[in-house]
Design an enzyme around this catalytic site. Structure first.
Site, PDB file in Angstrom:
ATOM      1  CB  CYS A  83      25.595  23.646 -37.354  1.00 58.58           C
ATOM      2  SG  CYS A  83      25.557  25.466 -37.481  1.00 58.58           S
ATOM      3  CG  PHE A  85      27.327  30.255 -35.224  1.00 61.42           C
ATOM      4  CD1 PHE A  85      28.171  31.462 -35.296  1.00 61.42           C
ATOM      5  CD2 PHE A  85      26.016  30.657 -35.000  1.00 61.42           C
ATOM      6  CE1 PHE A  85      27.870  32.643 -35.199  1.00 61.42           C
ATOM      7  CE2 PHE A  85      25.730  32.124 -35.125  1.00 61.42           C
ATOM      8  CZ  PHE A  85      26.636  32.927 -35.173  1.00 61.42           C
ATOM      9  CB  CYS A  86      23.273  26.337 -34.942  1.00 64.86           C
ATOM     10  SG  CYS A  86      22.909  27.388 -36.358  1.00 64.86           S
ATOM     11  CB  VAL A  87      25.638  23.307 -30.863  1.00 61.31           C
ATOM     12  CG1 VAL A  87      25.739  22.787 -29.530  1.00 61.31           C
ATOM     13  CG2 VAL A  87      25.422  22.197 -31.846  1.00 61.31           C
ATOM     14  CG  HIS A  90      19.709  27.190 -30.504  1.00 60.26           C
ATOM     15  ND1 HIS A  90      18.800  27.853 -30.560  1.00 60.26           N
ATOM     16  CD2 HIS A  90      20.145  27.216 -31.659  1.00 60.26           C
ATOM     17  CE1 HIS A  90      18.427  28.230 -31.525  1.00 60.26           C
ATOM     18  NE2 HIS A  90      19.073  28.303 -32.601  1.00 60.26           N
TER      19      HIS A  90
END
Length: 339
Positions: A83, A85-87, A90
């Site tokens: 993912c 986008f989430c990497v 964060h």
């Protein structure tokens, strides 16, 4: 202007009312961003929106475990789930904690130099394939387990419903932009938030059993709501279709499915072979959300709509069902290993 939204029209912040407006307000205050694409794309289904926000806030944002350590877990799970986008998100938040070198190390998928962070990163990246207790003090276990499971759910919703770009033109891939974004969020991220403040947003929503790993904590209460609200998406599938999805996920080994053959195959060996053709588009979306959400395509969503799928709220709930079924499978393995 391009947006990150693929299949859902979100409720605009200025038009939000009721539970959606309350979530948006708390999100802006506690996360530091007034418009978070993930939560906006869940907004057509306010129950899923509120319970998803509650598990994120009460696991990642609040509590006593260091925020940087929990961001390592969030990024590690997101890497394992493919993912981006989430990497990227964060990585920015790790920069916001002041851990600039750690942020870029994790973004590259490399092992952190600090032993504690290295253990957490290894644990997080293996949560789908190996049921092990989190390597942390017992009093922090619920927050780390909650963060890992929250991102197994969130990654699946993000990969299904958003593009891979956190910022226009992929600007988040620039180390400079990530660092600047982190500095802009530093004051909010470094605050210590009181626990439990997301729970009033769950009023009136169904609630399941509080998981043993989260007993007596706001994280556990939030997960009980997520399990129940996401599980209500089962009403969008016929009985045979529901059973086929549940059985396929129960047999899943946690690895990424092959591109051909296997449970996602449309052939006689596929998991949905016994499902009626009219029900297959919905069952396929739920199964993709569980096992390979990054493989949801325009054709999959179009086939679901042609078969009778109508509202954005139904699409969110159907994908949430698949995502939470995968979380149940992962949670069961982790619960065995967690005191």
């Amino acid at each position: 202007m391009p947006t990150p939204y693929r299949y859902v029209t979100p409720v605009p912040r200025k038009a939000a009312t009721g539970r959606v407006a309350e979530v948006y307000d708390q999100l802006a205050r506690d996360f530091g961003m007034a418009r978070m694409p993930l939560f906006m794309t869940l907004s057509p289904a306010p129950d899923v929106l509120a319970s998803t926000w509650a598990v994120l806030r009460e696991s990642l944002l609040a509590g006593q475990a260091p925020r940087a350590a929990k961001e390592v877990v969030a990024a590690g799970v997101s890497l394992a789930n493919k993912c981006p986008f989430c990497v990227d998100a964060h990585t920015v938040l790790l920069h916001a904690t002041g851990e600039h070198r750690l942020a870029e190390t994790v973004a590259r998928g490399e092992t952190p130099s600090d032993p504690e962070h290295a253990r957490l990163f290894a644990w997080a990246t293996g949560t789908a394939t190996a049921g092990q207790a989190p390597p942390c003090p017992p009093e922090q276990a619920a927050e780390h387990v909650g963060t890992a499971l929250a991102f197994h759910f969130i990654n699946r919703m993000v990969s299904s419903l958003l593009t891979g770009d956190l910022l226009p033109a992929g600007l988040q891939r620039s180390r400079l932009v990530r660092g600047l974004g982190g500095r802009a969020l530093a004051r909010t991220v470094r605050r210590r938030l009181p626990r439990g403040e997301a729970l009033p947003l769950l009023r009136g929503l169904p609630s399941g059993r509080v998981p043993a790993w989260g007993a007596g904590t706001p994280v556990g209460t939030a997960f009980a709501a997520l399990h129940a609200t996401a599980g209500e998406g089962a009403s969008l599938l016929g009985g045979t279709a529901r059973e086929a999805v549940v059985e396929a996920v129960a047999a899943w080994d946690g690895a990424h499915p092959a591109l051909s053959g296997g449970p996602l195959s449309g052939g006689p060996s596929g998991a949905l072979a016994e499902v009626a053709p009219a029900e297959r588009p919905a069952a396929r979306l739920a199964l993709l959300a569980a096992l390979a959400p990054y493989r949801v395509t325009d054709a999959d969503v179009a086939a679901w709509r042609e078969a009778g799928g109508r509202s954005d709220a139904d699409l969110v709930r159907l994908l949430a069902l698949g995502a939470v079924i995968a979380v149940w499978r992962i949670e069961a393995a982790l619960a065995v290993a967690t005191p």
